[in-house]
Design a protein around this motif. Structure first.
Motif, PDB file in Angstrom:
ATOM      1  N   GLY A 280     -17.989  -9.015 161.536  1.00 20.28           N
ATOM      2  CA  GLY A 280     -19.095  -8.106 161.260  1.00 20.28           C
ATOM      3  C   GLY A 280     -18.700  -6.654 161.094  1.00 20.28           C
ATOM      4  N   GLY A 281     -17.401  -6.355 161.136  1.00 18.13           N
ATOM      5  CA  GLY A 281     -16.982  -4.965 161.080  1.00 18.13           C
ATOM      6  C   GLY A 281     -16.702  -4.442 159.693  1.00 18.13           C
ATOM      7  N   TRP A 282     -16.949  -5.257 158.710  1.00 15.12           N
ATOM      8  CA  TRP A 282     -16.576  -4.861 157.356  1.00 15.12           C
ATOM      9  C   TRP A 282     -17.366  -5.701 156.375  1.00 15.12           C
ATOM     10  N   ARG A 283     -17.650  -5.156 155.208  1.00 14.37           N
ATOM     11  CA  ARG A 283     -18.429  -5.890 154.207  1.00 14.37           C
ATOM     12  C   ARG A 283     -17.530  -6.299 153.049  1.00 14.37           C
ATOM     13  N   CYS A 284     -17.562  -7.568 152.697  1.00 12.68           N
ATOM     14  CA  CYS A 284     -16.797  -8.054 151.547  1.00 12.68           C
ATOM     15  C   CYS A 284     -17.317  -7.373 150.280  1.00 12.68           C
ATOM     16  N   PRO A 285     -16.448  -6.750 149.479  1.00 14.25           N
ATOM     17  CA  PRO A 285     -16.918  -6.037 148.291  1.00 14.25           C
ATOM     18  C   PRO A 285     -17.307  -6.995 147.175  1.00 14.25           C
ATOM     19  N   PRO A 286     -18.165  -6.561 146.249  1.00 15.00           N
ATOM     20  CA  PRO A 286     -18.489  -7.396 145.088  1.00 15.00           C
ATOM     21  C   PRO A 286     -17.256  -7.617 144.232  1.00 15.00           C
ATOM     22  N   ILE A 287     -17.225  -8.738 143.538  1.00 11.62           N
ATOM     23  CA  ILE A 287     -16.034  -9.112 142.782  1.00 11.62           C
ATOM     24  C   ILE A 287     -15.740  -8.125 141.658  1.00 11.62           C
ATOM     25  N   SER A 288     -16.758  -7.440 141.144  1.00 16.49           N
ATOM     26  CA  SER A 288     -16.524  -6.451 140.088  1.00 16.49           C
ATOM     27  C   SER A 288     -15.627  -5.324 140.567  1.00 16.49           C
ATOM     28  N   GLN A 289     -15.669  -4.997 141.862  1.00 18.53           N
ATOM     29  CA  GLN A 289     -14.833  -3.938 142.404  1.00 18.53           C
ATOM     30  C   GLN A 289     -13.434  -4.431 142.763  1.00 18.53           C
ATOM     31  N   VAL A 290     -13.333  -5.707 143.114  1.00 22.96           N
ATOM     32  CA  VAL A 290     -12.019  -6.274 143.444  1.00 22.96           C
ATOM     33  C   VAL A 290     -11.167  -6.430 142.187  1.00 22.96           C
ATOM     34  N   VAL A 291     -11.760  -6.960 141.121  1.00 24.30           N
ATOM     35  CA  VAL A 291     -11.007  -7.234 139.898  1.00 24.30           C
ATOM     36  C   VAL A 291     -11.066  -6.007 138.998  1.00 24.30           C
ATOM     37  N   ASP A 292     -10.134  -5.085 139.221  1.00 30.28           N
ATOM     38  CA  ASP A 292      -9.983  -3.921 138.351  1.00 30.28           C
ATOM     39  C   ASP A 292      -8.635  -3.994 137.662  1.00 30.28           C
ATOM     40  N   GLU A 293      -8.242  -2.919 136.962  1.00 31.07           N
ATOM     41  CA  GLU A 293      -6.995  -2.969 136.191  1.00 31.07           C
ATOM     42  C   GLU A 293      -5.774  -3.132 137.085  1.00 31.07           C
ATOM     43  N   ARG A 294      -5.828  -2.612 138.307  1.00 35.39           N
ATOM     44  CA  ARG A 294      -4.695  -2.770 139.235  1.00 35.39           C
ATOM     45  C   ARG A 294      -4.560  -4.229 139.674  1.00 35.39           C
ATOM     46  N   ALA A 295      -5.681  -4.877 139.962  1.00 33.93           N
ATOM     47  CA  ALA A 295      -5.635  -6.289 140.352  1.00 33.93           C
ATOM     48  C   ALA A 295      -5.148  -7.163 139.204  1.00 33.93           C
ATOM     49  N   ILE A 296      -5.578  -6.847 137.990  1.00 41.15           N
ATOM     50  CA  ILE A 296      -5.124  -7.606 136.824  1.00 41.15           C
ATOM     51  C   ILE A 296      -3.616  -7.452 136.651  1.00 41.15           C
ATOM     52  N   VAL A 297      -3.098  -6.240 136.785  1.00 39.20           N
ATOM     53  CA  VAL A 297      -1.647  -6.022 136.668  1.00 39.20           C
ATOM     54  C   VAL A 297      -0.917  -6.741 137.802  1.00 39.20           C
ATOM     55  N   ASN A 298      -1.455  -6.714 139.008  1.00 38.92           N
ATOM     56  CA  ASN A 298      -0.830  -7.452 140.111  1.00 38.92           C
ATOM     57  C   ASN A 298      -0.709  -8.933 139.787  1.00 38.92           C
ATOM     58  N   ALA A 299      -1.746  -9.493 139.172  1.00 38.88           N
ATOM     59  CA  ALA A 299      -1.696 -10.906 138.781  1.00 38.88           C
ATOM     60  C   ALA A 299      -0.630 -11.136 137.720  1.00 38.88           C
ATOM     61  N   MET A 300      -0.562 -10.255 136.737  1.00 41.48           N
ATOM     62  CA  MET A 300       0.431 -10.399 135.678  1.00 41.48           C
ATOM     63  C   MET A 300       1.845 -10.323 136.243  1.00 41.48           C
ATOM     64  N   VAL A 301       2.075  -9.396 137.154  1.00 42.79           N
ATOM     65  CA  VAL A 301       3.402  -9.237 137.762  1.00 42.79           C
ATOM     66  C   VAL A 301       3.771 -10.480 138.570  1.00 42.79           C
ATOM     67  N   ALA A 302       2.810 -11.008 139.357  1.00 41.94           N
ATOM     68  CA  ALA A 302       3.081 -12.212 140.142  1.00 41.94           C
ATOM     69  C   ALA A 302       3.395 -13.407 139.240  1.00 41.94           C
ATOM     70  N   LEU A 303       2.685 -13.505 138.125  1.00 39.64           N
ATOM     71  CA  LEU A 303       2.955 -14.578 137.160  1.00 39.64           C
ATOM     72  C   LEU A 303       4.381 -14.490 136.644  1.00 39.64           C
ATOM     73  N   LEU A 304       4.802 -13.302 136.265  1.00 37.80           N
ATOM     74  CA  LEU A 304       6.129 -13.110 135.691  1.00 37.80           C
ATOM     75  C   LEU A 304       7.220 -13.322 136.733  1.00 37.80           C
ATOM     76  N   ALA A 305       6.982 -12.863 137.947  1.00 35.11           N
ATOM     77  CA  ALA A 305       7.995 -12.975 138.998  1.00 35.11           C
ATOM     78  C   ALA A 305       8.208 -14.409 139.446  1.00 35.11           C
ATOM     79  N   THR A 306       7.220 -15.276 139.211  1.00 35.26           N
ATOM     80  CA  THR A 306       7.350 -16.676 139.619  1.00 35.26           C
ATOM     81  C   THR A 306       7.588 -17.621 138.443  1.00 35.26           C
ATOM     82  N   GLY A 307       7.672 -17.078 137.211  1.00 35.58           N
ATOM     83  CA  GLY A 307       7.885 -17.946 136.050  1.00 35.58           C
ATOM     84  C   GLY A 307       6.730 -18.885 135.832  1.00 35.58           C
ATOM     85  N   GLY A 308       5.500 -18.370 135.966  1.00 34.54           N
ATOM     86  CA  GLY A 308       4.311 -19.208 135.909  1.00 34.54           C
ATOM     87  C   GLY A 308       3.933 -19.653 134.511  1.00 34.54           C
TER      88      GLY A 308
END
Length: 614
Positions: A280-308
């Motif tokens: 109860g000490g924190w509110r989960c943010p809406p997904i529109s705020q979680v998935v921004d350009e930084r999150a998208i780049v993080n996903a792309m980097v993780a894909l490349l680093a693992t040969g996905g």
């Protein structure tokens, strides 16, 4: 880590931000407006509310209607045709039980279709596979359109299902949303042994009975297939974007820890997680705020680093578009040039995903990339502790209370390595450009002596035609096999994984072979150089429709080029081939394919995410 690598990550991120500013701004304004509305029990009519709660117990009606307690919508991709999704059958009851414990309620908002590419590989049904993603996105939207929910839990794992759920959820960007997977099946027959039997079968050295025994020993239990294809790449990307409970991806079905992690997903979407922030000490943010350009780049980097999976060069373009952002293959290419390859998981190595998890899994990779400055740490996730939480391993005590521990060093440096000692200095995927158009190649799975192939073209109008030529003994030398009319507009862009065994056989005989196609390959494909997703596709008048038998083609994954070595004037003057009328008819009817005519007609190109809704 060289400063230029870190600078590239930030430069690509800023480029996406600037390119997307108008559409991203409009998207955030829309989702914020939806989030500012009064509570559903106040804005809906009495008949609407009565319909919404008519089928649930009276105490739940009281909690929703009178007490205004949090109400979670469950969108499930459960079916027991997919081994990966069969465990999801019991999840709704578990989620509802945990919601009650937390003073909340939950309803199954809807189900989405989920087809198994393993069942449909090489069959006409594969022509529906890519378009099932957008069907799932629409089904997710229909499920959530009842508009009585305060948050959403999305249950799904496999190839098109997770991107479809994510695309759909982003169109309800005002809702806090957490993804809930089911985990991989235990290890069976190794992926390399399975591939060997397939190659033997392609040569007629073993019969159907032995091949079937091998396949059933590999795919043998509930859970995701154990190779690092699209389904398991999905799970790594969701961890890298902070959309899971940390460390959830690769815990096997049926384990007590898996049940507790599913309960934790309920607590997370309600802001009552066991991690930092406390109940109860924190509110989960809406997904529109979680998935921004930084999150998208993080996903792309993780894909490349693992040969996905190469499929994500299509899917994540569509995901980004759903959140108002525009990414392209150049972004992937620039990142791939500086992101080191940290994982060797089949088809990029011999290990399966259970061995990957045992060695440290996605958490190890995320920690290494964060420490090297190759992932953004200043991002929102569904958890109060941010992306650093995703570098730790979940464990349960005797009472199955959750806690997370440091992963430590790699438990197997044949599977996972640190940034300081990578398997390769560059990522697992590469973009190729030339007079044949643009395409992608999974270079991490290809032996180094096959990174450059120059050979005469053999042109085929279908996957079946290539297989027929192979079995007739017509392919017995160096060749670049060109398979066209496989793009989204032609036949829905099926995966052509059935071509892997015969081409691997030819390569094993010492021939210089490669595949060039406007279709896709399975996320499990590798070994043979394959320039796939060629754009523009043949049906759009792409240059792949100009290739003729005997043309010399050079695929150079070192230089990043894909060219037909034909005089420029001759090439420019050459007539573009036309899709054979009978083939067009055959690929648009049967097994429901006629229902997807509008999808084929409206589909954008692969580099634009093959989106059908824009």
């Amino acid at each position: 880590m060289p400063r230029n690598a870190i600078d590239t990550v930030h430069r690509v991120t800023e480029r996406i931000r600037e390119r997307s500013a108008p559409t991203r701004g409009a998207y955030l304004e829309r989702t914020a407006a939806w989030g500012r509305r009064e509570h559903s029990m106040d804005r809906l009519g009495c008949a609407n509310i009565a319909h919404a709660v008519a089928g649930i117990p009276n105490n739940d009606k009281l909690r929703i209607v009178v007490e205004r307690g949090p109400h979670i919508g469950i969108v499930t991709a459960y079916n027991d045709m997919l081994s990966a999704h069969a465990p999801l059958q019991s999840y709704p009851d578990l989620i509802k039980d945990e919601a009650h414990r937390q003073g909340a309620t939950a309803q199954v908002a809807g189900g989405v279709p989920a087809m198994c590419d393993g069942v449909t590989q090489g069959t006409p049904a594969m022509d529906l596979s890519l378009f099932s993603r957008d069907t799932i996105a629409m089904a997710t939207a229909v499920s959530l359109s009842h508009d009585v929910f305060d948050g959403a839990l999305l249950l799904g794992v496999c190839d098109k299902i997770v991107p479809g759920l994510l695309i759909g959820a982003l169109h309800f960007g005002h809702l806090p949303t957490v993804f809930v997977p089911a985990g991989p099946m235990p290890s069976g027959l190794s992926n390399s042994e399975k591939a060997h039997v397939r190659e033997q079968a392609a040569q007629g050295l073993v019969g159907r009975d032995e091949l079937l025994r091998a396949e059933m020993a590999a795919y043998h239990a509930p859970g995701t297939c154990t190779f690092y294809g699209t389904a398991n790449s999905n799970q790594t990307l969701l961890e890298a974007m902070g959309l899971h409970v940390p460390g959830t991806a690769f815990v096997n079905p049926g384990e007590p820890l898996r049940r507790e992690l599913t309960r934790e997903a309920v607590r997370t979407v309600l802001g009552r997680s066991s991690g930092p922030g406390g109940p109860g000490g924190w509110r989960c943010p809406p997904i529109s705020q979680v998935v921004d350009e930084r999150a998208i780049v993080n996903a792309m980097v993780a894909l490349l680093a693992t040969g996905g999976s190469t499929n994500h060069l299509i899917h994540w373009v569509a995901v980004a578009r759903s959140a108002g952002m525009a990414i392209d293959w150049q972004d992937f290419s620039d990142l791939s040039a500086v992101v080191p390859l940290l994982a060797r998981v089949y088809p990029n190595g011999s290990a399966d995903v259970n061995q990957f998890q045992a060695a440290g899994g996605p958490g190890y990779v995320i920690r290494e990339l964060l420490d090297a400055g190759l992932m953004h740490e200043d991002v929102l996730t569904v958890r109060a502790g941010g992306i650093r939480e995703y570098t730790r391993l979940p464990q349960g005590d005797a009472a199955q209370r959750l806690h997370w521990t440091d992963i430590g060093a790699s438990a197997d440096d044949h599977v996972l390595r640190p940034v300081a000692q990578p398997f390769s200095a560059t990522g697992g995927l590469k973009v190729l450009s030339g007079n044949l158009g643009r395409s992608v190649i999974k270079v991490s799975a290809v032996p180094e002596d096959r990174h450059v192939i120059e050979a005469p073209a053999r042109v085929f109008d279908s996957q079946a035609a290539l297989l027929a030529a192979f079995h007739a003994g017509e392919l017995d030398g160096d060749a670049v096999c060109v398979v066209r009319w496989q793009g989204p507009r032609a036949n829905g862009m099926p995966e052509l994984h059935k071509l892997t065994p015969p081409l691997a056989v030819l390569q094993g005989k010492g021939h210089r072979v490669a595949l060039v196609t406007d279709g896709r390959m399975s996320g499990a494909s590798g070994k043979v150089p394959a320039a796939i997703h060629v754009v523009p596709e043949a049906l759009a008048g792409g240059p792949i429709a100009r290739v003729r038998d005997g043309d010399l083609i050079r695929l150079d994954s070192v230089a990043g080029t894909l060219d037909v070595l034909v005089d420029a004037d001759t090439w420019a003057a050459r007539e573009v081939a036309q899709l054979p009328a009978q083939q067009a008819q055959d690929s648009s009817h049967g097994l429901g394919r006629e229902l997807f005519a509008g999808f084929r007609r409206n589909a954008l190109g692969a580099e634009e995410g093959a989106c059908t809704w824009l």
